[in-house]
Structures are given as structure tokens and as C-alpha cells.
Design a protein around this motif. Structure first.
Motif, mmCIF file in Angstrom:
data_model
loop_
_atom_site.group_PDB
_atom_site.id
_atom_site.type_symbol
_atom_site.label_atom_id
_atom_site.label_comp_id
_atom_site.label_asym_id
_atom_site.label_seq_id
_atom_site.Cartn_x
_atom_site.Cartn_y
_atom_site.Cartn_z
ATOM 1 N N ARG A 124 -1.422 -1.818 -20.035
ATOM 2 C CA ARG A 124 -1.194 -0.398 -19.796
ATOM 3 C C ARG A 124 -2.224 0.152 -18.790
ATOM 4 N NH1 ARG A 124 -0.638 1.978 -25.273
ATOM 5 N NH2 ARG A 124 1.135 0.608 -25.485
ATOM 6 N N ILE A 125 -3.505 -0.278 -18.974
ATOM 7 C CA ILE A 125 -4.555 0.170 -18.052
ATOM 8 C C ILE A 125 -4.250 -0.309 -16.634
ATOM 9 C CG2 ILE A 125 -6.994 -0.154 -17.417
ATOM 10 C CD1 ILE A 125 -7.575 -0.123 -20.459
ATOM 11 N N THR A 126 -3.858 -1.599 -16.549
ATOM 12 C CA THR A 126 -3.541 -2.140 -15.227
ATOM 13 C C THR A 126 -2.397 -1.354 -14.600
ATOM 14 O OG1 THR A 126 -4.017 -4.257 -16.242
ATOM 15 C CG2 THR A 126 -3.154 -4.306 -14.007
ATOM 16 N N MET A 127 -1.372 -1.069 -15.427
ATOM 17 C CA MET A 127 -0.235 -0.323 -14.905
ATOM 18 C C MET A 127 -0.649 1.081 -14.457
ATOM 19 S SD MET A 127 2.862 -1.423 -17.415
ATOM 20 C CE MET A 127 3.798 0.059 -17.053
ATOM 21 N N LYS A 128 -1.519 1.673 -15.277
ATOM 22 C CA LYS A 128 -2.008 3.009 -14.946
ATOM 23 C C LYS A 128 -2.768 2.986 -13.612
ATOM 24 C CE LYS A 128 -4.193 6.415 -17.779
ATOM 25 N NZ LYS A 128 -5.062 6.575 -18.952
ATOM 26 N N LYS A 129 -3.585 1.924 -13.491
ATOM 27 C CA LYS A 129 -4.373 1.740 -12.273
ATOM 28 C C LYS A 129 -3.463 1.599 -11.064
ATOM 29 C CE LYS A 129 -8.883 -0.482 -12.500
ATOM 30 N NZ LYS A 129 -9.531 -1.786 -12.674
ATOM 31 N N GLU A 130 -2.449 0.740 -11.248
ATOM 32 C CA GLU A 130 -1.526 0.501 -10.136
ATOM 33 C C GLU A 130 -0.782 1.772 -9.758
ATOM 34 O OE1 GLU A 130 0.755 -2.848 -11.375
ATOM 35 O OE2 GLU A 130 -0.873 -4.229 -10.853
ATOM 36 N N ALA A 131 -0.396 2.520 -10.791
ATOM 37 C CA ALA A 131 0.316 3.770 -10.530
ATOM 38 C C ALA A 131 -0.592 4.744 -9.770
ATOM 39 C CB ALA A 131 0.763 4.398 -11.842
ATOM 40 N N LEU A 132 -1.868 4.765 -10.161
ATOM 41 C CA LEU A 132 -2.833 5.648 -9.514
ATOM 42 C C LEU A 132 -3.037 5.254 -8.053
ATOM 43 C CD1 LEU A 132 -4.630 8.038 -10.119
ATOM 44 C CD2 LEU A 132 -6.389 6.494 -10.967
ATOM 45 N N ILE A 133 -3.165 3.930 -7.828
ATOM 46 C CA ILE A 133 -3.326 3.449 -6.448
ATOM 47 C C ILE A 133 -2.106 3.854 -5.614
ATOM 48 C CG2 ILE A 133 -3.402 1.374 -4.992
ATOM 49 C CD1 ILE A 133 -5.276 0.108 -6.923
ATOM 50 N N ALA A 134 -0.920 3.698 -6.213
ATOM 51 C CA ALA A 134 0.307 4.053 -5.489
ATOM 52 C C ALA A 134 0.327 5.537 -5.151
ATOM 53 C CB ALA A 134 1.526 3.683 -6.342
ATOM 54 N N GLN A 135 -0.101 6.353 -6.110
ATOM 55 C CA GLN A 135 -0.137 7.805 -5.857
ATOM 56 C C GLN A 135 -1.129 8.143 -4.746
ATOM 57 O OE1 GLN A 135 -0.531 8.834 -10.097
ATOM 58 N NE2 GLN A 135 0.619 10.701 -9.621
ATOM 59 N N LEU A 136 -2.308 7.482 -4.800
ATOM 60 C CA LEU A 136 -3.334 7.721 -3.775
ATOM 61 C C LEU A 136 -2.828 7.312 -2.397
ATOM 62 C CD1 LEU A 136 -6.834 6.724 -5.177
ATOM 63 C CD2 LEU A 136 -6.183 8.875 -4.107
ATOM 64 N N LYS A 137 -2.103 6.190 -2.392
ATOM 65 C CA LYS A 137 -1.552 5.686 -1.129
ATOM 66 C C LYS A 137 -0.650 6.751 -0.505
ATOM 67 C CE LYS A 137 0.431 1.300 0.332
ATOM 68 N NZ LYS A 137 0.922 -0.009 -0.146
ATOM 69 N N ASP A 138 0.183 7.355 -1.326
ATOM 70 C CA ASP A 138 1.069 8.415 -0.835
ATOM 71 C C ASP A 138 0.278 9.608 -0.310
ATOM 72 O OD1 ASP A 138 3.355 7.088 -1.328
ATOM 73 O OD2 ASP A 138 3.810 8.073 -3.245
ATOM 74 N N ILE A 139 -0.794 9.932 -1.024
ATOM 75 C CA ILE A 139 -1.592 11.102 -0.647
ATOM 76 C C ILE A 139 -2.298 10.906 0.696
ATOM 77 C CG2 ILE A 139 -3.649 12.453 -1.257
ATOM 78 C CD1 ILE A 139 -2.784 12.116 -4.227
ATOM 79 N N VAL A 140 -2.896 9.735 0.889
ATOM 80 C CA VAL A 140 -3.679 9.534 2.118
ATOM 81 C C VAL A 140 -2.817 9.204 3.338
ATOM 82 C CG1 VAL A 140 -5.767 8.824 0.888
ATOM 83 C CG2 VAL A 140 -4.168 7.075 1.680
ATOM 84 N N GLN A 141 -1.590 8.758 3.057
ATOM 85 C CA GLN A 141 -0.721 8.279 4.147
ATOM 86 C C GLN A 141 -0.687 9.166 5.408
ATOM 87 O OE1 GLN A 141 2.712 9.341 4.970
ATOM 88 N NE2 GLN A 141 2.791 7.763 6.562
ATOM 89 N N PRO A 142 -0.519 10.498 5.270
ATOM 90 C CA PRO A 142 -0.425 11.322 6.501
ATOM 91 C C PRO A 142 -1.702 11.304 7.354
ATOM 92 C CG PRO A 142 0.202 12.575 4.534
ATOM 93 C CD PRO A 142 -0.390 11.308 4.054
#
Lengths: 424, 105
Positions: free
Chosen positions: B19-37
Motif C-alpha cells: 500500500r505504501i509503495t502504491m501510495k508512493k507511486e501515486a504521489l510520484i505520478a501526481q508530482l509528475k503531472d504537476i511539474v510537467q508544464p
């Protein structure tokens, strides 16, 4: 024909001194004009300190009429008019509302923004469907050229009357633009300078960028620390500086007092290439600007006695020192003295270049080097390039000959001007 | 009995870790979207990991870090103070700060 260009008048409105005498005394004594401002704290600013010139209502009336001051909300224009009129009078020129139009004299008086507070008032009225109630001065108080337009009318100037704008390089650029015009014989006298207003609506954007320090709210006078290891961002300032530039021929013909000579300089841009961005300078272009200024002034790098730096107290200070050192080919004890007026007044933004140039010209004229305060802990990346003794902590009395002044602004723009003492 | 309990514990721990790993991965994915522009190095964005540095790897203009922080505040409905912001220079630091702020909620 290439005219020699000299400075025959100075005017200054600074956070640590309003008027030439007060300012000269303040910079010799290392007096800080940075204070805590409750209104910034009330608006949730991270940085609640800043430099604002102290001006009474009576003082304003010495420069502008009650009619001009009616509904007047542009602090930058006020500072600019005060400094400009002071420089004019200091040059021995007479102030007369009915004077004959002088086609040989103009002004280049820069600013970053104008009348932001007036603009705010106007926007509230507009959004409230009250466009008819804006009054007659919203345009003149908010147009970029408001300051040169008002000065042009007060002084009766018939040559070029304009406002330049190049962010924090504005003041230095104005001097060089006026210098060019005189050198090329297009005018005999040019009043040059720049101004910047104060307050939350001007400083807010910088606070949001986190480029202003938020670590010295409880000790404002220590907040502006260019070249210091504990520098953590600039302190916002405001005010105006003005210089009466004149061809040497015109100055001699009028038998005017000459403060110093503008030997030359250079303006360029890093084009936001090679590490340069909207907010960070391209070092290669900075070095080239300094080198070309030296060349243009017809001096050698070794001739420079004092550098009046841009040095804002951000992490870019060590980069600036490196650029000066590389451009001049001078290091350690061989490096010129270097100081930053921002240590005492904060970063006066568009006004910085002209206020700092007034300080530089005073140094040449009176024979001293003002201290760069808050430098008891020199940044290690600076100490590794230049000898610590080259940053004065106290005023040094010395008959200096040449000062190099540089300013760098957002947009990756640079300006460097060379001033020389006039031999009596 | 004891063995079964131990296996249960191990199973639950594994589940929690995942669950932690999944949470981490989800967080990384969200961050990726945020920094993309703001990213100027698309390749580094593709290979974004915990150790990615916003400025040196992604070539985000340092002035834009403020905008990244504002977007993070909006997406996660948290408030990031000046001191935390100064530390938010890598994906890892950002994740730690965001997780800590979310835990406070």
C-alpha cells in the motif's frame, strides 16, 4: 563630433537620506534606511522590511503644487520629480514656470512601473461602474512616462523627454542613453535618472517569488546583506536618483561646478541564452558588458579604483563577483574596492542604478569609499576570489579616480557605466 | 496457532508495504503531472524517480519553483511554508513534505 560629457548636478531621494547632504552623510556613516513595515505584515508578506524615503507633506509642496498633489498617489513619480528638480537646481539652473523653452535640454528618466496605487484605486472605481469618476490624472499618474512628462513641464524641456525601462538596469541605462545623446551632439544638457515607488502593490510580486528575505523581520537594519554568507534575498527599496549631464563645453560656458566625468559605458543583453533566463544573468554577457564598457571609456581594467556593484544580497552575488574578476582579470589584493549601496537602502529596483550612481559620483567628488555594511561574514565563494580587505566595513578616505558602476535586470539585461574624477 | 499468527502478521505487513509503495507511486505520478508544464528536459521527466532534482535534472527554471509549490498546494489542499519550500528541490523532498502535511490534516 564627439563631446565629452560631465555631471554638473545631483539629486537623490533615498531611504537613508532625502537630499544630497543628508544622503552623503548617511552613506559615509553606514546608516541603514531599512525599516519594519506593519502594513506588509498585515497583508501576510513574508518580507516585512523595506526602504522608504521619509518625506513630509510640507516637503512635497516644495516640489509639486497643491493642484498637482490633489489625488496624487504615485510615490515613484514624486521621488523622481524631487530628485530631478534637486539635480537641476544643484547644477545652477533656474526654476521658472515661465522660462523660455529650452530645445537644448531634455530628460531620460526611467521607471519600472508607475502609479500602481493610483491604478488600484481606478480599477476599484471602474469595476464599480464609475469610469466617469476616475478624474483627470489617472492616465498621467499611471503612464510609464509620467515622471519624465511632469519633469519636462516643470523644467520647460524642449529636447527629448522620455522614460526608459529595463527593470533593475533602468537607472544605469538612463545615464548611458543621456550620455550617448550628448556625446553625439544631439543635446547640450540631459537630466537623467530613475525612480521607483514603494509599497505592497509594487513589492508583492517579488515577495511571491521568494526573492526577498524573510529572515530579518525582527532586525531590519541587518536585513540587506550583499556579499554576506547569511544573505537570504534582497530587501525592497524605493526612491530616485538624478544626474544633470552636460557636454563639457556647455558646463564650461556656464562656469558650472563639475562633479565628475562620464567616460563611457556599455549596455547589452544576455538574450536569455547560455545560462541566462528571465531572472538570471548570462555570465558571458555580463563579462562582455563590463569589458566593452572599459573599452568604450578608453581606460584599462587596472585603472578602476572602485566597483559599485549590483550586488542585491541573493545567491547571485558570488556569481557577480566572479564575473567582475574574470572581466577585469583581477583577483585577491589586486581586485578593486567593491561596495553595494543596497546594504544601506535595500534594492531600489528601477531606481537602484541612479541612486547608486549618485553615491559613486559623490565618492569621486569628495574622495571617499562608502562602506558595504552587513558584510562581517563574507560569503566563502567571494572570499576565495577577492581579498576581504577590498570590501570596506567603514568609510575609507581616499582620493579615488575611477568608479565602475554596473546594474543587471530581469530580462537578462546589463548596463555598466564608467565615472571619472575631474582634474581640477 | 503461533505460526498462523506470524504468517498473518507477515501477510498484513506485506500488504501494508504494498500500500505504501502504491501510495508512493501515486504521489510520484501526481508530482509528475504537476511539474510537467515547467520541465525543460522531457527525457528526464519520462525517467522521473524519487532522486530526480527539479533544477539540475528537469531543468526547471528556479523562478518557476514557486509556481510548482503553488500547484502542489492546490492539488493536495495543503499549505507549504517558506522554510519547507526552500527544501523542496527534489522529488524526494517534495514527497516527504507533502506526506507530512497530509498526515497533519
Amino acid at each position: 563630433m564627439r563631446n565629452r560629457v560631465v555631471i554638473t548636478g545631483l539629486g537623490v531621494v533615498a531611504p537613508n537620506g532625502v537630499g544630497l547632504q543628508a544622503f552623503s552623510k548617511a552613506i559615509k556613516n553606514g546608516v541603514s534606511g531599512v525599516r519594519y513595515h506593519q502594513n506588509l505584515a498585515d497583508l501576510n508578506f513574508s518580507c516585512c522590511i523595506g526602504g522608504i524615503p521619509e518625506i513630509t507633506e510640507d516637503k512635497k509642496l516644495e516640489y509639486l503644487t497643491p493642484l498637482q498633489l490633489r489625488g496624487f498617489k504615485s510615490s515613484g513619480i514624486l521621488y523622481g520629480c524631487m530628485a530631478g528638480i534637486d539635480a537641476w537646481k544643484d547644477a545652477g539652473l533656474s526654476l521658472d514656470a515661465k522660462s523660455e523653452l529650452d530645445y537644448d535640454t531634455g530628460t531620460i528618466f526611467g521607471t519600472g512601473t508607475s502609479g500602481v496605487e493610483k491604478f488600484r484605486e481606478a480599477i476599484y472605481k471602474l469595476d464599480n461602474n464609475q469610469v466617469k469618476r476616475l478624474g483627470s490624472t489617472v492616465v498621467t499618474q499611471t503612464m510609464a512616462s509620467g515622471v519624465s512628462a511632469i519633469l519636462g513641464g516643470i523644467l520647460g524641456l524642449g529636447n527629448q523627454v522620455t522614460t526608459n525601462s529595463s527593470a533593475c538596469a533602468t537607472g544605469t541605462e538612463a545615464i548611458l542613453m543621456g550620455y550617448e545623446r550628448l556625446k553625439n551632439g544631439q543635446a547640450k544638457r540631459m537630466l537623467v535618472g530613475s525612480c521607483s515607488g514603494h509599497g505592497p502593490y509594487i513589492w508583492g510580486g517579488f515577495d511571491a517569488m521568494r526573492v526577498m528575505t524573510y529572515k530579518y523581520n525582527d532586525k531590519p537594519k541587518q536585513g540587506s546583506r550583499p556579499m554576506s554568507a547569511s544573505a537570504s534575498g534582497f530587501v525592497p527599496g524605493s526612491g530616485a536618483g538624478a544626474l544633470m549631464l552636460e557636454t563639457l563645453d556647455s558646463a564650461l560656458a556656464r562656469n558650472a561646478h563639475v562633479y565628475a566625468e562620464v567616460l563611457g559605458g556599455n549596455i547589452n543583453s544576455g538574450g536569455q541564452r547560455n545560462g541566462g533566463t528571465m531572472t538570471a544573468p548570462n555570465s558571458e554577457a555580463v563579462q562582455r558588458c563590463i569589458k566593452d564598457a572599459i573599452k568604450n571609456a578608453g581606460i584599462k581594467a587596472a585603472d578602476i579604483d572602485v566597483i559599485n556593484g549590483h550586488l542585491t544580497a541573493t545567491m547571485k552575488d558570488p556569481v557577480e563577483i566572479k564575473n567582475w574578476s574574470k572581466a577585469l582579470g583581477r583577483t585577491g589584493l589586486d581586485f578593486p574596492y567593491i561596495n553595494s549601496l543596497k546594504s544601506m537602502v535595500g534594492h531600489c529596483l528601477a531606481a537602484s542604478g541612479s541612486i547608486e550612481s549618485v553615491a559613486a559620483v559623490l565618492e569621486l567628488n569628495e574622495g571617499f569609499i562608502f562602506p558595504s555594511i552587513n558584510t562581517e561574514d563574507i560569503h566563502e565563494d567571494i572570499a576565495s576570489i577577492i581579498d576581504g580587505s577590498k570590501i570596506p566595513h567603514k568609510t575609507i578616505l581616499s582620493d579615488i579616480n575611477i568608479v565602475a558602476k554596473a546594474s543587471f535586470g530581469f530580462g537578462d539585461v546589463n548596463g555598466c557605466v564608467i565615472f571619472k574624477k575631474i582634474s581640477k | 496457532m503461533a505460526l498462523e499468527t506470524l504468517m498473518d502478521v507477515l501477510f498484513l505487513r506485506k500488504l501494508a508495504n504494498r500500500r505504501i509503495t502504491m501510495k508512493k507511486e501515486a504521489l510520484i505520478a501526481q508530482l509528475k503531472d504537476i511539474v510537467q508544464p515547467y520541465v525543460q528536459n522531457e527525457e528526464a521527466l519520462e525517467n522521473l524517480t524519487e532522486n530526480t532534482d527539479f533544477i539540475s535534472d528537469l531543468k526547471i527554471n528556479s523562478a518557476n519553483l514557486v509556481d510548482v509549490v503553488l500547484d502542489v498546494e492546490e492539488v493536495f489542499d495543503i499549505e507549504i511554508d517558506n522554510d519547507a519550500m526552500e527544501k523542496m528541490l527534489t522529488v524526494k523532498a517534495a514527497m516527504e513534505i507533502i506526506s507530512a502535511k497530509l498526515d497533519e490534516k
